[in-house]
Scaffold this active site. Structure first.
Site, PDB file in Angstrom:
ATOM      1  N   GLY A  21       0.808  -1.241   0.008  1.00  0.00           N
ATOM      2  CA  GLY A  21       0.086  -0.141  -0.132  1.00  0.00           C
ATOM      3  C   GLY A  21       1.023   1.193   0.080  1.00  0.00           C
ATOM      4  N   GLY A  22       0.316   2.324  -0.649  1.00  0.00           N
ATOM      5  CA  GLY A  22       0.931   3.626  -0.747  1.00  0.00           C
ATOM      6  C   GLY A  22       2.493   3.361  -1.440  1.00  0.00           C
ATOM      7  N   MET A  23       3.470   3.594  -0.519  1.00  0.00           N
ATOM      8  CA  MET A  23       4.680   3.640  -1.180  1.00  0.00           C
ATOM      9  C   MET A  23       5.651   2.178  -0.866  1.00  0.00           C
ATOM     10  SD  MET A  23       6.110   7.311  -1.246  1.00  0.00           S
ATOM     11  CE  MET A  23       5.253   8.925  -1.642  1.00  0.00           C
ATOM     12  N   GLY A  24       5.019   1.260  -0.179  1.00  0.00           N
ATOM     13  CA  GLY A  24       5.610   0.064   0.423  1.00  0.00           C
ATOM     14  C   GLY A  24       5.031  -1.314   0.068  1.00  0.00           C
ATOM     15  N   VAL A  26       5.215  -5.053   2.065  1.00  0.00           N
ATOM     16  CA  VAL A  26       5.850  -5.572   3.657  1.00  0.00           C
ATOM     17  C   VAL A  26       5.846  -7.020   3.171  1.00  0.00           C
ATOM     18  CG1 VAL A  26       5.048  -5.909   5.927  1.00  0.00           C
ATOM     19  CG2 VAL A  26       4.399  -3.833   4.837  1.00  0.00           C
ATOM     20  N   ASP A 139      -1.729   9.528  10.834  1.00  0.00           N
ATOM     21  CA  ASP A 139      -2.525   8.570   9.949  1.00  0.00           C
ATOM     22  C   ASP A 139      -3.162   7.622  10.612  1.00  0.00           C
ATOM     23  OD1 ASP A 139      -4.186   7.908   7.433  1.00  0.00           O
ATOM     24  OD2 ASP A 139      -2.183   6.711   6.860  1.00  0.00           O
TER      25      ASP A 139
END
Length: 497
Positions: A21-24, A26, A139
């Site tokens: 998600g976003g920029m990463g 996991v 956030d």
């Protein structure tokens, strides 16, 4: 991007992808040096379309590592290491077998007020520690709270958090966060603050107990949602029950009227314990909480919703007189400062209790139990004492012994962790890990008590009684003895004749 089986920094072996998600992205990985599972968060540069923002993303990830490394709290996911892979930073984090609150809500729809209060008490305590370290999360939302099977809740993803002493790298004009959980002031363009974190946590807990965020979740029209959030007209909680007053305070449109994370945590612990709320009253009665109108014909139409008062909207009075009075008071204080002798102006600064002193308070407290509950009672703050002394002493009368299995350890300012084992009168053993909040310098008191985890073991039942087996040869010996007795009687008769 790395693939399954890749070895990072000659140490971390990627096993499977946990999410993105976003920029990463996991990953679940194995730390082959320490032999433990870890979560690996890898920056995804391909997610950034503007090349000029790639460097900003790198700085943001490095800052995330520096900031998160400051935070050590049992309800915040720990960052173990920061490495580089292909020129981009990679975060090595604690792995918690869990599901996010977002996944739980997608599966269940909503949670009970008691479960939400327990989760909220833990996450608010973690926010308190983060704010003490100079960190604003920015956030807070269901996706950033992890829930384990044993009831532990942890905050994760400080990827867009902001330390007050760090250089901001978010571009001017970009609102960081998720619209449905933003505070009104952030939606209006103000910088995030610890008070806005409290609001976002309140909105997250509201969504957990009500099944929908306070302003709805119009993902298709985020601009309209932002306008609604900025207006601050919350939908009154209808399913929160005893948790509703705490949520209403956390969602107050005025940041100054919201509780601190420590106050919110203590209030939600009181909800779990069934004790009165320790929240202080609203300091300015002229400030009312905007509440969305209840549709006509709704069962909640009127003055109450599930026995929770709905604040009435009324026009705010002009506050010019407040500013004028404040200015006059400031002038008076300045004059007094010059007129009073220097000895009278100087006020001693009360020092904070040291970690050793706080740990000693906790150690002394458990040393008094269970034999001296009356003395232990005096070591509690008013919020815990509000539960009632009779019930407190009644509980400890059912405990036969208290053993400290993990010595008190300071984990954050005014926060001590301790592990204890309670041996009940019926032999049942209860093992608990507590997070205690303390206040005061000269004689610190225990003002909050959160049970992080608990387990119970019951002693095995006593073995059933059985008849003892007769020793071997007993029947033969008794038979021989009978024969000898009869022979003796016959010999005696012969002698008599």
């Amino acid at each position: 991007m790395a693939e399954v089986g890749a070895l990072l920094a000659d140490r971390y072996r990627l096993e499977r992808r946990l999410g993105s998600g976003g920029m990463g992205v996991v990953w679940l990985a194995a730390d082959e040096l320490l032999g433990r599972p870890v979560a690996v968060k890898q920056l995804n540069p391909s997610a950034v379309s503007n090349p000029e923002l790639v460097e900003e993303a790198r700085q943001r990830a490095m800052r995330e590592g520096r900031i998160a490394a400051r935070l050590h709290h049992p309800n915040a996911v720990a960052v173990h290491d920061v490495i580089e892979q292909d020129g981009f930073p990679v975060l090595i984090m604690e792995y918690l077998p869990s599901r996010s609150l977002a996944e739980v809500l997608e599966d269940k729809g909503r949670m009970t007020p008691g479960a939400v209060a327990s989760m909220g008490a833990q996450t608010a305590a973690a926010l308190d520690a983060a704010h003490a370290a100079g960190i604003t999360h920015r956030d807070m939302k269901p996706g950033n709270i992890l829930l384990s099977d044993d009831g532990t809740a942890k905050i994760t993803d400080f990827g867009i958090s902001h330390a007050v002493d760090d250089v901001a790298v978010t571009q001017t004009g970009i609102i960081a966060g998720t619209p449905a959980y933003l505070s009104p002031e952030v939606a209006r363009g103000h910088a995030p603050t610890p008070a806005s974190d409290v609001y976002s946590l309140g909105a997250t807990l509201y969504a957990a107990v009500e099944g929908v965020p306070p302003f709805g979740a119009d993902a298709d029209n985020s601009i309209a949602l932002l306008h609604e959030v900025a207006a601050g007209e919350i939908r009154p909680p209808q399913l929160a029950g005893v948790l509703a007053p705490v949520l209403t305070r956390m969602l107050h449109v005025d940041p100054a009227q919201r509780p601190t994370p420590a106050q919110a945590s203590e209030a939600m612990q009181a909800v779990v314990a069934g004790a009165p709320s320790p929240l202080p009253p609203v300091t300015d009665p002229d400030i009312t909480q905007p509440v969305a109108r209840v549709p006509a014909g709704s069962p909640s139409q009127g003055t109450r919703l599930n026995n929770v008062p709905v604040p009435a909207q009324r026009p705010a009075r002009s506050r010019r007189w407040i500013y004028a009075a404040a200015g006059a008071a400031a002038v008076v204080l300045v004059l007094l400062a010059f007129l009073l002798p220097s000895g009278e102006r100087e006020q001693p600064v009360e020092r904070s209790a040291t970690a050793a002193e706080l740990e000693r308070v906790v150690s002394d407290y458990y040393a008094l139990l269970p034999e001296h509950p009356g003395n232990a009672w005096t070591r509690l703050g008013t919020g815990l004492q509000a539960q009632g002394r009779a019930g407190y002493e009644g509980f400890w009368s059912s405990v036969a012994d208290v053993r400290v299995i993990e010595p008190p350890r300071t984990s954050a300012p005014n926060t001590v962790l301790v592990g204890v084992e309670l041996v009940m009168a019926d032999g049942v053993r209860i093992t608990e890990h507590h997070q205690l909040g303390l206040r005061g310098a000269q004689q610190p008191l225990i003002v909050s008590d959160a049970v992080l985890n608990s387990s119970t073991s019951t002693p095995p039942p006593p073995p059933a009684r059985t008849e003892r087996p007769e020793p071997p040869g007993k029947e033969k010996r008794e038979e021989n003895k009978g024969n000898e007795d009869r022979k003796g009687e016959e010999d005696k008769k012969g002698e008599d004749s």
